[in-house]
Each structure stands twice: as C-alpha cells, then as structure tokens.
Design a protein around this motif. Structure first.
Motif, PDB file in Angstrom:
ATOM      1  N   ARG A 196     -10.804   7.142   1.041  1.00 44.26           N
ATOM      2  CA  ARG A 196      -9.709   8.097   0.821  1.00 44.26           C
ATOM      3  C   ARG A 196      -9.447   8.296  -0.672  1.00 44.26           C
ATOM      4  O   ARG A 196      -9.055   9.378  -1.109  1.00 44.26           O
ATOM      5  CB  ARG A 196      -8.427   7.576   1.479  1.00 44.26           C
ATOM      6  N   ARG A 197      -9.620   7.237  -1.440  1.00 44.16           N
ATOM      7  CA  ARG A 197      -9.366   7.316  -2.874  1.00 44.16           C
ATOM      8  C   ARG A 197     -10.566   7.841  -3.659  1.00 44.16           C
ATOM      9  O   ARG A 197     -10.507   7.939  -4.886  1.00 44.16           O
ATOM     10  CB  ARG A 197      -9.000   5.923  -3.396  1.00 44.16           C
ATOM     11  N   GLY A 198     -11.640   8.160  -2.948  1.00 39.99           N
ATOM     12  CA  GLY A 198     -12.818   8.680  -3.622  1.00 39.99           C
ATOM     13  C   GLY A 198     -13.597   7.632  -4.375  1.00 39.99           C
ATOM     14  O   GLY A 198     -14.341   7.927  -5.315  1.00 39.99           O
ATOM     15  N   GLU A 199     -13.458   6.372  -3.945  1.00 43.17           N
ATOM     16  CA  GLU A 199     -14.126   5.269  -4.631  1.00 43.17           C
ATOM     17  C   GLU A 199     -15.444   4.888  -3.981  1.00 43.17           C
ATOM     18  O   GLU A 199     -16.098   3.945  -4.415  1.00 43.17           O
ATOM     19  CB  GLU A 199     -13.192   4.048  -4.663  1.00 43.17           C
ATOM     20  N   SER A 200     -15.780   5.586  -2.913  1.00 41.01           N
ATOM     21  CA  SER A 200     -17.040   5.254  -2.243  1.00 41.01           C
ATOM     22  C   SER A 200     -17.726   6.511  -1.739  1.00 41.01           C
ATOM     23  O   SER A 200     -17.142   7.586  -1.745  1.00 41.01           O
ATOM     24  CB  SER A 200     -16.771   4.313  -1.056  1.00 41.01           C
ATOM     25  N   GLU A 213     -12.583  -3.380   6.995  1.00 45.47           N
ATOM     26  CA  GLU A 213     -12.672  -1.965   7.369  1.00 45.47           C
ATOM     27  C   GLU A 213     -11.559  -1.153   6.714  1.00 45.47           C
ATOM     28  O   GLU A 213     -11.773  -0.004   6.314  1.00 45.47           O
ATOM     29  CB  GLU A 213     -12.603  -1.822   8.894  1.00 45.47           C
ATOM     30  N   LEU A 214     -10.395  -1.755   6.607  1.00 40.02           N
ATOM     31  CA  LEU A 214      -9.273  -1.048   5.978  1.00 40.02           C
ATOM     32  C   LEU A 214      -9.542  -0.811   4.495  1.00 40.02           C
ATOM     33  O   LEU A 214      -9.265   0.267   3.966  1.00 40.02           O
ATOM     34  CB  LEU A 214      -7.983  -1.848   6.160  1.00 40.02           C
ATOM     35  N   ASP A 215     -10.088  -1.826   3.819  1.00 37.43           N
ATOM     36  CA  ASP A 215     -10.423  -1.658   2.403  1.00 37.43           C
ATOM     37  C   ASP A 215     -11.436  -0.533   2.219  1.00 37.43           C
ATOM     38  O   ASP A 215     -11.335   0.276   1.284  1.00 37.43           O
ATOM     39  CB  ASP A 215     -10.978  -2.962   1.825  1.00 37.43           C
ATOM     40  N   ALA A 216     -12.429  -0.476   3.109  1.00 33.50           N
ATOM     41  CA  ALA A 216     -13.432   0.586   3.032  1.00 33.50           C
ATOM     42  C   ALA A 216     -12.807   1.944   3.312  1.00 33.50           C
ATOM     43  O   ALA A 216     -13.126   2.955   2.667  1.00 33.50           O
ATOM     44  CB  ALA A 216     -14.560   0.302   4.022  1.00 33.50           C
ATOM     45  N   PHE A 217     -11.886   1.979   4.271  1.00 32.99           N
ATOM     46  CA  PHE A 217     -11.184   3.216   4.614  1.00 32.99           C
ATOM     47  C   PHE A 217     -10.375   3.728   3.424  1.00 32.99           C
ATOM     48  O   PHE A 217     -10.416   4.917   3.081  1.00 32.99           O
ATOM     49  CB  PHE A 217     -10.271   2.946   5.818  1.00 32.99           C
ATOM     50  N   LEU A 218      -9.654   2.820   2.758  1.00 33.81           N
ATOM     51  CA  LEU A 218      -8.845   3.216   1.605  1.00 33.81           C
ATOM     52  C   LEU A 218      -9.721   3.630   0.430  1.00 33.81           C
ATOM     53  O   LEU A 218      -9.393   4.587  -0.287  1.00 33.81           O
ATOM     54  CB  LEU A 218      -7.917   2.071   1.205  1.00 33.81           C
ATOM     55  N   ALA A 219     -10.822   2.925   0.225  1.00 32.37           N
ATOM     56  CA  ALA A 219     -11.723   3.290  -0.867  1.00 32.37           C
ATOM     57  C   ALA A 219     -12.278   4.693  -0.662  1.00 32.37           C
ATOM     58  O   ALA A 219     -12.393   5.484  -1.611  1.00 32.37           O
ATOM     59  CB  ALA A 219     -12.866   2.272  -0.960  1.00 32.37           C
ATOM     60  N   VAL A 224       0.850  -1.197   0.000  1.00 30.73           N
ATOM     61  CA  VAL A 224       0.000   0.000   0.000  1.00 30.73           C
ATOM     62  C   VAL A 224       0.882   1.243   0.000  1.00 30.73           C
ATOM     63  O   VAL A 224       1.802   1.365   0.813  1.00 30.73           O
ATOM     64  CB  VAL A 224      -0.931   0.006   1.232  1.00 30.73           C
ATOM     65  N   ASP A 225       0.609   2.175  -0.911  1.00 28.29           N
ATOM     66  CA  ASP A 225       1.430   3.377  -1.039  1.00 28.29           C
ATOM     67  C   ASP A 225       0.949   4.541  -0.181  1.00 28.29           C
ATOM     68  O   ASP A 225       1.737   5.404   0.203  1.00 28.29           O
ATOM     69  CB  ASP A 225       1.453   3.850  -2.504  1.00 28.29           C
ATOM     70  N   GLU A 226      -0.355   4.601   0.076  1.00 28.56           N
ATOM     71  CA  GLU A 226      -0.902   5.765   0.777  1.00 28.56           C
ATOM     72  C   GLU A 226      -0.292   5.927   2.166  1.00 28.56           C
ATOM     73  O   GLU A 226       0.027   4.949   2.841  1.00 28.56           O
ATOM     74  CB  GLU A 226      -2.423   5.637   0.908  1.00 28.56           C
ATOM     75  N   VAL A 227      -0.176   7.174   2.580  1.00 29.73           N
ATOM     76  CA  VAL A 227       0.414   7.491   3.881  1.00 29.73           C
ATOM     77  C   VAL A 227      -0.699   7.725   4.903  1.00 29.73           C
ATOM     78  O   VAL A 227      -1.528   8.625   4.752  1.00 29.73           O
ATOM     79  CB  VAL A 227       1.312   8.743   3.777  1.00 29.73           C
ATOM     80  N   PHE A 228      -0.738   6.901   5.916  1.00 29.46           N
ATOM     81  CA  PHE A 228      -1.664   7.047   7.020  1.00 29.46           C
ATOM     82  C   PHE A 228      -1.126   6.234   8.191  1.00 29.46           C
ATOM     83  O   PHE A 228      -0.087   5.576   8.070  1.00 29.46           O
ATOM     84  CB  PHE A 228      -3.094   6.617   6.640  1.00 29.46           C
ATOM     85  N   THR A 229      -1.804   6.281   9.316  1.00 29.11           N
ATOM     86  CA  THR A 229      -1.309   5.613  10.524  1.00 29.11           C
ATOM     87  C   THR A 229      -2.244   4.485  10.933  1.00 29.11           C
ATOM     88  O   THR A 229      -3.459   4.671  11.008  1.00 29.11           O
ATOM     89  CB  THR A 229      -1.177   6.615  11.686  1.00 29.11           C
ATOM     90  N   VAL A 230      -1.658   3.331  11.193  1.00 33.08           N
ATOM     91  CA  VAL A 230      -2.399   2.150  11.629  1.00 33.08           C
ATOM     92  C   VAL A 230      -1.882   1.738  13.002  1.00 33.08           C
ATOM     93  O   VAL A 230      -0.664   1.646  13.209  1.00 33.08           O
ATOM     94  CB  VAL A 230      -2.205   0.983  10.632  1.00 33.08           C
ATOM     95  N   ALA A 231      -2.787   1.492  13.914  1.00 35.21           N
ATOM     96  CA  ALA A 231      -2.399   1.053  15.257  1.00 35.21           C
ATOM     97  C   ALA A 231      -2.792  -0.406  15.458  1.00 35.21           C
ATOM     98  O   ALA A 231      -3.869  -0.830  15.045  1.00 35.21           O
ATOM     99  CB  ALA A 231      -3.069   1.918  16.313  1.00 35.21           C
ATOM    100  N   VAL A 232      -1.902  -1.160  16.070  1.00 42.36           N
ATOM    101  CA  VAL A 232      -2.190  -2.548  16.457  1.00 42.36           C
ATOM    102  C   VAL A 232      -1.899  -2.644  17.947  1.00 42.36           C
ATOM    103  O   VAL A 232      -0.737  -2.631  18.360  1.00 42.36           O
ATOM    104  CB  VAL A 232      -1.339  -3.551  15.658  1.00 42.36           C
TER     105      VAL A 232
END
Length: 364
Positions: A360-364, A352-358, A294-302
């Motif tokens: 951000r990319r304006g796909e949803s 949830e991550l796929d939905a989050f990225l979609a 994944v290229d996009e810049v964001f923060t993921v917490a585990v």
C-alpha cells in the motif's frame, strides 16, 4: 458519493490552538490530558508522545504550581502537538505558562481574581496568539447560579460559561472555545444543545468523570455520539479513569462510527459462538495491540471459524481466522495462506500484514 445520513456539522467560527484549527469546516479534533506530574518533564514528554502516536492532536497538562509552569517550556519544545495549560485560580500560573510558550489555556477568567489580573492574562494570551478554553463543569458552577437555578442544571452551566465568555469579549478576545461537562450524560447533552443555540464559538465536548474504561467509554459514546450526530462538537476528550492513551482510542472509535473521522485500521471480529475452536478473544486483542500505532485506514477481520470466517468478512482488506490446530489468512475473502499451529498464526499474520502495508505504501 456523499452519505446523506452522515451528521452535518454545526457551523462555527474557526480558531487555532497552535497550528491546529478548530471549528468551521475543519475535522473534529481528538485531544487528551496527561496524568503525569507536569513537574517531571521527561515523563510528561514521553506520555505526550504516546498520546500523539495514538492520534491526539492537542494535549492538556495540569499546572498546579510555579514549578510545573516552568517545566512547560521544555515540554512544549519537545511536544509533537500543541500544549494547553490547565489553570485554576492563580493568574500568575497562566502568565508563566504563556511565557513558556503554551498554545492554549484552559481557564475561567472569573476565577482568577480582579479585573487587572484578567486584563493581564488576556493581554498575554493575545500577544502569544494563544487560545482560551472556558471550561465549566457541573461541580464548578458559581454559588449564586446554583441558588438561582436550584443546582448545577444545564441552564446554570450555560449561564456560567456565557458570563466568562463576556469577560473575554469585553477585552476584544475571541480565540475562545467552550466546554460544559457534567458526569450526567443527559445534563451534558442538554447543556451543549442550549449553548449551541446561543454562540458560534467552537465547542469542546466531553462527559466529565465518566468512569472506568468500560463504564466511561459507554457514557462517553452515548453522550458524545448524540451531540456529534446532531452536529455539535468541534473537539472532544473522552475522560476515563484509565491510561489516557485509551481515551484517544475510544474517541477515534466514536468518530469512526459516525463517519466523522478515521485513523488506523478498523478491526472487525466475531462475538464467538459454540462453533469457535480457537481462543479468539486474546487473538483479537493481540492483533489490536499490534496495530495500535498504524495510521493507515483499512479493515482487518479476526474471525473464529475457518469455514465461514472469510465469507462473513469478505469486505475486509486482510483477515485471520482460527480453527482446530490451524488457521487461515485471507484478503477480500480469498484465502492466501494456511498456517498450522496456534502459536504460528499471529506471527504469520503479522508477516502478511507487513507485506500488505508495504504494498500500500509503494515499498514493494
């Protein structure tokens, strides 16, 4: 707002390796080197693609013989990034690599033969608009310089590099970058500091023969981190005895930690403690593996605690926290989903991550 503590880059001239600019005000460039047999074009092309996907903007290939140089044409044509041919001693291999269309050479002109051979290589590089990297390692310093300085000292490495550079300048060639690598972190740092005061060429930085994944990453982070913080370094390679794709990941983490470059998500995770009720280490590693391309810049917490996790990582764009028999998914500290069963936690998070990225990319 400009961060006043962000490293200020040393100003150098700008050169190009293919369409990739190095030096000047351009970002620090990550590169790596294939460990495949270059003569096996198909396998080499596959590894170059993997390196490019991981964030390498330049890739170097070893050229041990003429068969390898002949394979470079198909490799270069299929490569998504410029290719640098690594040449030792044989000027004919350099000429063949340039004829194959490589965009750069790693070669020391003093090691390829007489003046006529150097003339031929430099002329061919000019005609091809190819760059040349002068690469001095502590193990390759000339005998007379070892005697003069009492060993492969930083001063000996610098003098060796300047001697090779002078050979190019004598022939009107200035599309040059320089590297000075030692397996010693302190020698590497000292050598680059000296060289940075002597030339304005872009510098390729690295700690050679750094070691395995853990030790090599630590040595590289320390040595390259010091140099980059001081503004020294226009392109870098992390040299590891490991999959070269891992080199690229470590390099980007070094740049990210200094505010010099971002690529892909930043993963924050807790170190675990006695309150942790989930096997957090493999979960964090699985999330990291899923996000590698994944290229996009964001923060993921585990996080390992469903009670404190969201609060401790409230600045994360999206996060996951595991507890006994359940887990939660949160965004900016707010819980958005509760999941029952450890086996369901990662799949739910990826949804949830796929939905989050979609989004951000304006796909949803």
């Amino acid at each position: 707002m400009v961060d006043p503590y962000r490293p200020q880059r040393r100003q150098t001239r700008t050169i190009h390796v293919g369409d990739v600019p190095l030096g000047g005000d351009h970002p620090v460039v990550v590169q790596s080197m294939t460990n495949t047999d270059t003569r096996d074009a198909e396998t080499t092309i596959a590894q170059i693609a993997a390196l490019a996907d991981a964030g390498a903007a330049l890739v170097r290939c070893a050229v041990p013989d003429m068969k390898a140089s002949e394979a470079l044409r198909s490799i270069r044509e299929a490569s998504p990034v410029p290719i640098i041919a690594d040449i030792h001693f044989d000027h004919k291999l350099a000429l063949a690599a340039l004829e194959a269309g490589v965009q750069g050479l790693r070669i020391n002109p003093g090691n390829i033969g007489n003046e006529a051979k150097v003339d031929a290589v430099v002329s061919a590089a000019k005609a091809a608009d190819a760059a040349i990297r002068i690469g001095v390692n502590s193990g390759s310093v000339e005998k007379e310089l070892l005697a003069k300085f009492g060993g492969p000292t930083p001063e000996a490495m610098v003098e060796s590099a300047l001697k090779h550079v002078a050979m190019l300048e004598k022939r009107g060639f200035y599309e040059t970058k320089i590297s000075l690598k030692s397996s010693s972190v302190t020698h590497t740092v000292a050598a680059y500091r000296i060289l940075a005061e002597r030339v304005d060429y872009p510098l390729h930085i690295g700690v050679t023969e750094a070691g395995t994944l853990l030790s090599g990453s630590v040595k590289s982070a320390v040595g390259l981190g010091v140099l980059l913080y001081e503004g020294v370094g226009d392109t870098l390679r992390v040299s590891l005895t490991h999959d070269p794709v891992a080199e690229v990941g470590v390099a980007w983490q070094i740049l990210r930690s200094l505010g010099l470059g971002e690529r892909g998500p930043e993963i924050i995770s807790c170190p675990t403690c006695g309150r942790t009720e989930i096997d957090l280490i493999p979960l964090a590693e699985e999330v990291e593996a899923r996000l590698r391309t994944v290229d996009e810049v964001f923060t993921v917490a585990v996080m390992g605690c469903v009670v404190n996790g969201p609060g401790e990582a409230k600045e994360a764009d999206i996060g996951i926290a595991g507890g006994r028999n359940k887990g939660i998914i949160f965004k900016k500290g707010e819980v958005v989903r509760t999941v029952r069963g450890r086996e369901n936690l990662l799949p739910a998070f990826m949804e949830e991550l796929d939905a989050f990225l979609a989004h951000r990319r304006g796909e949803s």
